[in-house]
Design a protein around this motif. Structure first.
Motif, mmCIF file in Angstrom:
data_model
loop_
_atom_site.group_PDB
_atom_site.id
_atom_site.type_symbol
_atom_site.label_atom_id
_atom_site.label_comp_id
_atom_site.label_asym_id
_atom_site.label_seq_id
_atom_site.Cartn_x
_atom_site.Cartn_y
_atom_site.Cartn_z
ATOM 1 N N GLN A 60 0.834 -1.209 0.000
ATOM 2 C CA GLN A 60 0.000 0.000 0.000
ATOM 3 C C GLN A 60 0.865 1.253 0.000
ATOM 4 O O GLN A 60 0.615 2.194 -0.768
ATOM 5 C CB GLN A 60 -0.931 -0.019 1.204
ATOM 6 C CG GLN A 60 -1.974 1.082 1.206
ATOM 7 C CD GLN A 60 -2.963 0.919 2.351
ATOM 8 O OE1 GLN A 60 -2.795 0.051 3.206
ATOM 9 N NE2 GLN A 60 -3.986 1.728 2.366
ATOM 10 N N ARG A 61 1.886 1.249 0.834
ATOM 11 C CA ARG A 61 2.763 2.424 0.916
ATOM 12 C C ARG A 61 3.519 2.636 -0.395
ATOM 13 O O ARG A 61 3.600 3.758 -0.904
ATOM 14 C CB ARG A 61 3.753 2.252 2.073
ATOM 15 C CG ARG A 61 4.734 3.432 2.217
ATOM 16 C CD ARG A 61 5.558 3.345 3.486
ATOM 17 N NE ARG A 61 6.486 2.219 3.450
ATOM 18 C CZ ARG A 61 6.375 1.142 4.228
ATOM 19 N NH1 ARG A 61 5.377 1.050 5.078
ATOM 20 N NH2 ARG A 61 7.259 0.167 4.168
ATOM 21 N N ASN A 62 4.060 1.571 -0.974
ATOM 22 C CA ASN A 62 4.817 1.700 -2.216
ATOM 23 C C ASN A 62 3.931 2.154 -3.373
ATOM 24 O O ASN A 62 4.353 2.954 -4.220
ATOM 25 C CB ASN A 62 5.482 0.368 -2.561
ATOM 26 C CG ASN A 62 6.627 0.030 -1.614
ATOM 27 O OD1 ASN A 62 7.162 0.907 -0.936
ATOM 28 N ND2 ASN A 62 7.005 -1.236 -1.569
ATOM 29 N N LEU A 63 2.716 1.645 -3.429
ATOM 30 C CA LEU A 63 1.795 2.056 -4.482
ATOM 31 C C LEU A 63 1.436 3.529 -4.356
ATOM 32 O O LEU A 63 1.341 4.255 -5.353
ATOM 33 C CB LEU A 63 0.532 1.195 -4.451
ATOM 34 C CG LEU A 63 0.645 -0.205 -5.056
ATOM 35 C CD1 LEU A 63 -0.627 -1.006 -4.796
ATOM 36 C CD2 LEU A 63 0.920 -0.121 -6.560
ATOM 37 N N GLU A 64 1.218 3.987 -3.141
ATOM 38 C CA GLU A 64 0.878 5.399 -2.948
ATOM 39 C C GLU A 64 2.024 6.307 -3.401
ATOM 40 O O GLU A 64 1.792 7.347 -4.026
ATOM 41 C CB GLU A 64 0.523 5.660 -1.485
ATOM 42 C CG GLU A 64 -0.826 5.074 -1.078
ATOM 43 C CD GLU A 64 -1.326 5.584 0.262
ATOM 44 O OE1 GLU A 64 -2.544 5.560 0.471
ATOM 45 O OE2 GLU A 64 -0.492 6.011 1.082
ATOM 46 N N LYS A 65 3.244 5.889 -3.095
ATOM 47 C CA LYS A 65 4.397 6.693 -3.518
ATOM 48 C C LYS A 65 4.535 6.700 -5.036
ATOM 49 O O LYS A 65 4.793 7.751 -5.646
ATOM 50 C CB LYS A 65 5.669 6.145 -2.875
ATOM 51 C CG LYS A 65 5.776 6.388 -1.372
ATOM 52 C CD LYS A 65 7.085 5.820 -0.831
ATOM 53 C CE LYS A 65 7.223 6.107 0.656
ATOM 54 N NZ LYS A 65 8.479 5.537 1.214
ATOM 55 N N ALA A 66 4.344 5.531 -5.644
ATOM 56 C CA ALA A 66 4.531 5.426 -7.095
ATOM 57 C C ALA A 66 3.399 6.080 -7.876
ATOM 58 O O ALA A 66 3.629 6.653 -8.947
ATOM 59 C CB ALA A 66 4.656 3.948 -7.478
ATOM 60 N N LEU A 67 2.188 6.012 -7.352
ATOM 61 C CA LEU A 67 1.021 6.535 -8.080
ATOM 62 C C LEU A 67 0.722 7.987 -7.753
ATOM 63 O O LEU A 67 0.000 8.659 -8.505
ATOM 64 C CB LEU A 67 -0.211 5.674 -7.773
ATOM 65 C CG LEU A 67 -0.123 4.202 -8.159
ATOM 66 C CD1 LEU A 67 -1.383 3.464 -7.713
ATOM 67 C CD2 LEU A 67 0.079 4.044 -9.656
ATOM 68 N N GLY A 68 1.222 8.468 -6.621
ATOM 69 C CA GLY A 68 0.940 9.842 -6.234
ATOM 70 C C GLY A 68 -0.505 10.057 -5.830
ATOM 71 O O GLY A 68 -1.067 11.137 -6.038
ATOM 72 N N ALA A 69 -1.141 9.020 -5.270
ATOM 73 C CA ALA A 69 -2.539 9.110 -4.823
ATOM 74 C C ALA A 69 -2.741 8.150 -3.666
ATOM 75 O O ALA A 69 -1.941 7.231 -3.458
ATOM 76 C CB ALA A 69 -3.488 8.760 -5.964
ATOM 77 N N LYS A 70 -3.793 8.380 -2.930
ATOM 78 C CA LYS A 70 -4.135 7.449 -1.858
ATOM 79 C C LYS A 70 -4.561 6.117 -2.460
ATOM 80 O O LYS A 70 -5.168 6.073 -3.528
ATOM 81 C CB LYS A 70 -5.280 8.005 -1.003
ATOM 82 C CG LYS A 70 -4.893 9.186 -0.130
ATOM 83 C CD LYS A 70 -6.062 9.600 0.755
ATOM 84 C CE LYS A 70 -5.687 10.785 1.635
ATOM 85 N NZ LYS A 70 -6.814 11.168 2.523
ATOM 86 N N VAL A 71 -4.252 5.047 -1.762
ATOM 87 C CA VAL A 71 -4.617 3.705 -2.217
ATOM 88 C C VAL A 71 -5.440 3.032 -1.126
ATOM 89 O O VAL A 71 -5.059 3.046 0.054
ATOM 90 C CB VAL A 71 -3.372 2.860 -2.534
ATOM 91 C CG1 VAL A 71 -3.770 1.417 -2.857
ATOM 92 C CG2 VAL A 71 -2.609 3.463 -3.709
ATOM 93 N N LEU A 72 -6.545 2.448 -1.519
ATOM 94 C CA LEU A 72 -7.435 1.751 -0.589
ATOM 95 C C LEU A 72 -7.611 0.330 -1.093
ATOM 96 O O LEU A 72 -7.933 0.125 -2.273
ATOM 97 C CB LEU A 72 -8.788 2.467 -0.539
ATOM 98 C CG LEU A 72 -9.721 2.194 0.641
ATOM 99 C CD1 LEU A 72 -9.072 2.547 1.959
ATOM 100 C CD2 LEU A 72 -11.019 2.972 0.460
ATOM 101 N N ASP A 73 -7.379 -0.661 -0.244
ATOM 102 C CA ASP A 73 -7.563 -2.041 -0.682
ATOM 103 C C ASP A 73 -8.981 -2.510 -0.380
ATOM 104 O O ASP A 73 -9.805 -1.757 0.155
ATOM 105 C CB ASP A 73 -6.509 -2.963 -0.083
ATOM 106 C CG ASP A 73 -6.684 -3.195 1.410
ATOM 107 O OD1 ASP A 73 -7.580 -2.583 2.029
ATOM 108 O OD2 ASP A 73 -5.908 -4.000 1.971
ATOM 109 N N ARG A 74 -9.289 -3.763 -0.725
ATOM 110 C CA ARG A 74 -10.649 -4.278 -0.594
ATOM 111 C C ARG A 74 -11.119 -4.257 0.852
ATOM 112 O O ARG A 74 -12.253 -3.851 1.147
ATOM 113 C CB ARG A 74 -10.720 -5.698 -1.161
ATOM 114 C CG ARG A 74 -12.133 -6.308 -1.118
ATOM 115 C CD ARG A 74 -12.137 -7.689 -1.757
ATOM 116 N NE ARG A 74 -13.448 -8.323 -1.671
ATOM 117 C CZ ARG A 74 -14.439 -8.140 -2.524
ATOM 118 N NH1 ARG A 74 -14.285 -7.304 -3.532
ATOM 119 N NH2 ARG A 74 -15.591 -8.773 -2.384
ATOM 120 N N THR A 75 -10.245 -4.676 1.761
ATOM 121 C CA THR A 75 -10.626 -4.687 3.177
ATOM 122 C C THR A 75 -10.959 -3.281 3.658
ATOM 123 O O THR A 75 -11.986 -3.053 4.304
ATOM 124 C CB THR A 75 -9.497 -5.281 4.031
ATOM 125 O OG1 THR A 75 -9.241 -6.625 3.614
ATOM 126 C CG2 THR A 75 -9.865 -5.269 5.505
ATOM 127 N N GLY A 76 -10.082 -2.327 3.346
ATOM 128 C CA GLY A 76 -10.319 -0.946 3.767
ATOM 129 C C GLY A 76 -11.591 -0.374 3.178
ATOM 130 O O GLY A 76 -12.322 0.360 3.848
#
Length: 431
Positions: free
Chosen positions: A83-99
């Motif tokens: 989640q942290r790596n995706l947010e850094k790479a995409l420049g946006a908040k990331v929410l997974d299915r559980t969240g």
């Protein structure tokens, strides 16, 4: 905002990719997210750092930047590192299915019990991610949920404070559980059996609930339209009453924290005399959805194969064409009589009478049929029987007395014998 959908590990093979994508979009729209892009990402292997491959990450980063997207939803369970790596790479908040599911439940909860259960699930999930993701969560996540901005719980609290809050909620939920237990015990003292509705989210449980009880519970074409349990009285064909309980809908990969948190609510299902498994037979993945419901109920100790207690209700037949209806009828005819589902349309009312008859038949199993003579001077006798048993027939006698044929649980026979002077076994009088 864009959901990025990966193939979830362990997902049933029969669940189509398009249906998984539509469900993910439906979950996002259930909390009013504006879906700008939707993509299905086939995976050969899962990357430990970002879940999806580097090329896909770069592709999504370009889309997000061009469309000024703020949130990405990954329809899978991400680790804190992913989640942290995706947010850094995409420049946006990331929410997974559980969240995302936790966020939906947080929006839908209305009662004190529901709010406590959802908060408990949130905190339990967040606590499990604190060790490696505390700095990542800090000042990005909002207190109780994820999308509402900074909140005191995430910004200022540490692991100990979260633990203390969880313990406090558990004490409050234990009190709620005791109160619910008292209510359940009170219902048991009155001869009203409980019928519980279960099923995949958006299978039409609340619409069917409204149809059978003439209530006005929120029913909408969206995932998790209702969350808090609702109970209402229904009347059987022979006049007997039962309590119908509408419970929270299930979904594939329902977070374990929510199953644990809502166990007190789901005890209404565990204690129910009859369970109606409502299925959306017009959905392309109805079999996979049924398997998901069976999995959750199995965890609760309920066997959906118990035909004496569980009745399958195949809903939304109004959406089927004539050919599909004929195929369903043929499928049903091949089953044993006791295991045959009931075809209904909660929207139009088709099959309602058949369903009520099937419910009454299951509730009547093991009950005794008695012939009670109500004396002419016992003005309240017949009404008393209506309140304490299933009244099947009434017949006036020449002397002014009334013969009433009733059906009652074996444990209540002695009370009826004490209440009336003449009670004997019998069947409804043929007029």
């Amino acid at each position: 905002m864009t959901p990025v959908v990966g193939r979830r590990p362990g997902d049933p093979a029969e669940r189509s990719p398009s249906a998984r994508l539509e469900e993910a979009v439906g979950l996002a729209q259930a909390i009013d997210l504006d879906v700008l892009e939707r993509k299905l990402v086939p995976l050969q292997q899962i990357r430990p750092s970002t879940f999806i491959g580097k090329g896909k990450v770069e592709e999504f980063a370009d889309i997000i930047k061009a469309s000024e997207i703020e949130l990405v939803v990954a329809d899978t369970a991400l680790t804190p590192v992913q989640q942290r790596n995706l947010e850094k790479a995409l420049g946006a908040k990331v929410l997974d299915r559980t969240g995302l599911i936790l966020e939906i439940f947080g929006r839908r909860a209305r009662t004190k019990e529901g709010v406590l259960q959802v908060e408990h699930a949130h905190l339990t999930w967040q606590k499990s991610r604190l060790v490696r993701s505390w700095t990542h969560l800090e000042r990005q996540r909002g207190g109780f949920g994820f999308l509402g901005g900074p909140g005191e719980t995430q910004i200022e609290a540490d692991r100990r404070m979260i633990t203390e809050r969880i313990l406090k909620i558990e004490r409050e939920l234990e009190q709620v559980k005791r109160t619910r237990g008292l209510h359940r015990a009170g219902r048991k003292r009155v001869p009203y059996p409980v019928v519980a509705l279960v099923g995949y989210t958006n299978a039409g449980k609340s619409t069917l609930f409204n149809r059978l009880t003439r209530a006005e519970v929120v029913a909408a074409d969206m995932l998790f339209a209702t969350l808090d349990p609702t109970l209402r009285s229904i009347t059987m064909p022979h006049g007997a009453h039962a309590i119908l309980s509408d419970t929270v809908g299930f979904i594939s990969e329902l977070p374990t924290q929510l199953i644990a948190a809502f166990r007190a609510t789901l005890e209404e299902v565990i204690e129910a005399d009859v369970i109606l498994h409502v299925r959306d037979v017009a959905h392309e993945d109805t079999e996979a959805q049924a398997a998901d419901v069976a999995g959750v109920l199995k965890d609760l100790g309920i066997d959906l194969g118990d035909a004496k207690r569980v009745l399958e209700v195949w809903n939304k037949v109004d959406k089927l064409d004539e050919g599909a209806r004929e195929n369903l009828a043929a499928t049903i005819s091949r089953r044993e009589a006791a295991e045959r589902p009931v075809l209904v349309s909660a929207l139009t009312g088709e099959g309602e009478d058949v369903l009520l008859g099937a419910i009454e038949e299951r509730l009547s199993a093991g009950r005794e049929t008695l012939l009670v003579t109500v004396a002419p001077d016992d003005g309240g006798g017949v009404n008393w029987l209506f309140g304490h048993a299933d009244v099947l027939a009434r017949h006036p006698l020449d002397d002014g007395a009334i013969e009433v044929t009733i059906r009652v649980e074996p444990g209540r026979v002695e009370g009826i014998r004490r209440r009336f002077a003449k009670v004997e076994g019998g069947a409804p009088r043929e007029d």
